[in-house]
Scaffold this motif. Structure first.
Motif, PDB file in Angstrom:
ATOM      1  N   ASP A   1      -3.613  -4.539   1.177  1.00 53.55           N
ATOM      2  CA  ASP A   1      -4.163  -4.065   2.462  1.00 53.55           C
ATOM      3  C   ASP A   1      -5.493  -4.740   2.821  1.00 53.55           C
TER       4      ASP A   1
ATOM      5  N   ASP B   1       0.813  -1.216   0.000  1.00 51.52           N
ATOM      6  CA  ASP B   1       0.000   0.000   0.000  1.00 51.52           C
ATOM      7  C   ASP B   1       0.846   1.264   0.000  1.00 51.52           C
TER       8      ASP B   1
ATOM      9  N   ASP C   1       0.362   6.780   3.482  1.00 50.06           N
ATOM     10  CA  ASP C   1       0.158   5.563   4.288  1.00 50.06           C
ATOM     11  C   ASP C   1       1.037   5.555   5.545  1.00 50.06           C
TER      12      ASP C   1
ATOM     13  N   HIS D   1      -4.799   6.599   5.855  1.00 51.82           N
ATOM     14  CA  HIS D   1      -6.109   5.971   6.098  1.00 51.82           C
ATOM     15  C   HIS D   1      -6.161   5.256   7.454  1.00 51.82           C
ATOM     16  N   HIS D   2      -5.215   5.551   8.335  1.00 47.61           N
ATOM     17  CA  HIS D   2      -5.211   4.907   9.652  1.00 47.61           C
ATOM     18  C   HIS D   2      -6.051   5.707  10.647  1.00 47.61           C
TER      19      HIS D   2
ATOM     20  N   ALA E   1      -4.521   3.274   1.585  1.00 49.50           N
ATOM     21  CA  ALA E   1      -4.171   4.631   1.161  1.00 49.50           C
ATOM     22  C   ALA E   1      -4.350   4.742  -0.352  1.00 49.50           C
TER      23      ALA E   1
END
Ligand SMILES: [Mn+2]
Length: 318
Positions: free
Chosen positions: A156, A29, A81, A106-107, A126
């Motif tokens: 992912d 990712d 990411d 995107h966490h 991401a």
């Protein structure tokens, strides 16, 4: 500062001489995001290059094929990411402690470190966000971009199997597949093909698995000795941490990987309602509900006992 997608895109639109940072121990990712964004910026006539603290494993080499490596003093720095500045690796984290202009991530557990941050924790990868970014920049994804995006998404989501996979995930996968890129080839390369070193790693790590809390927690060990004995590289180790959770009845899969510099990198894979990110946060780590990580700088047994104590408290309530 938190910004929206539109602002992130307009910053990239204006940016010149862009350096794109991936996290250390790079996965599909972070590398796919960097490759796709770099290629899109090149197509817009900008200079851009990708940087990562660790070498790119051979299985990901294809992501950068056809992308020219450019040298220039960076004017704009973007991370992709990267959930926490520490994840750039010590050298890059120090170098870029204060100068990252934009962060795309995107966490859900994201720890802000950049001047401008766009986080969408509903994105499976991401690469889902990067797909939007590329299109909004006015670039029609070519096959180089498409396979990079697809690689990030499929890795992912564990080949579209994990709980982070949404309708949107499949929609974006469909859109990039329409470029004519070969999805099955990428999935075979990512999930089915193993090196001999990888097979030897699986043999030894499976042997190390121990069970706790009425078999609801499984702990797997990856020692330096196993890594060195098998000749495994970074790519051979990726995804091993999904093994303990594959066991029926296991709600928490723990993978303890010994670091070169001592201590353990701990990866958690959990099933709902166990929140992996919450457990890892107790040790200064983070991630997603079902997949998270942290570092515990202790010898194996005490590191294991520390994480087990927190997991035990969570499992006790279930
Ligand atoms: Mn990711």
């Amino acid at each position: 500062m938190k910004i929206d997608l539109e602002k992130a895109v307009s910053m990239l639109q204006q940016a010149q001489d862009v350096e794109i940072l991936s996290h250390h121990y790079p996965d599909g990712d972070t590398l796919g995001s960097a490759a796709a964004l770099c290629r899109a910026l090149h197509l817009l006539g900008k200079r851009a290059r990708c940087t990562c603290a660790d070498p790119v494993a051979p299985k990901y080499g294809f992501l950068f094929e056809g992308i020219e490596r450019q040298e220039f003093p960076a004017q704009f720095i973007v991370s992709v990411d990267v959930a926490d500045i520490k994840l750039l690796g010590p050298v890059l984290a120090e170098k870029h402690a204060k100068n990252i202009d934009l962060c795309i991530d995107h966490h859900g557990s994201h720890q802000e470190f950049a001047k401008n941050t766009y986080v969408d924790s509903t994105a499976s990868a991401a690469c889902e966000i990067i797909y939007e970014v590329v299109c909004r920049l006015g670039v029609v994804p070519d096959q180089i971009i498409a396979r990079a995006i697809y690689t990030g998404i499929t890795t992912d989501t564990g080949c579209f199997r994990y709980s982070n996979t949404t309708a949107r995930t499949h929609e974006i996968a469909a859109l990039v597949l329409r470029t004519g890129m070969n999805g099955p080839d990428i999935n075979r390369e990512m999930f089915e093909t193993k090196t001999r070193a990888r097979l030897e790693m699986e043999r030894s790590v499976l042997d190390s698995i121990e069970f706790y809390y009425n078999d609801r927690c499984a702990v797997m060990q990856i020692s330096r000795k196993m890594i060195e004995g098998s000749g495994a590289d970074e790519g051979d180790l990726e995804g091993l941490s999904s093994l303990p959770r594959q066991i029926e009845g296991v709600l928490v899969g723990v993978t303890m990987r010994e670091r070169k510099i001592g201590g353990y990198k701990v990866s958690l894979r959990t099933l709902a309602p166990v929140d992996a990110a919450k457990i890892c946060a107790e040790f200064g780590g983070g991630g997603h509900n079902a997949a998270a990580g942290c570092t515990i700088e202790e010898p194996f047994e005490s590191a294991r006992d520390k994480i087990l104590a927190v997991i035990g408290k969570v499992l006790e309530t279930m």
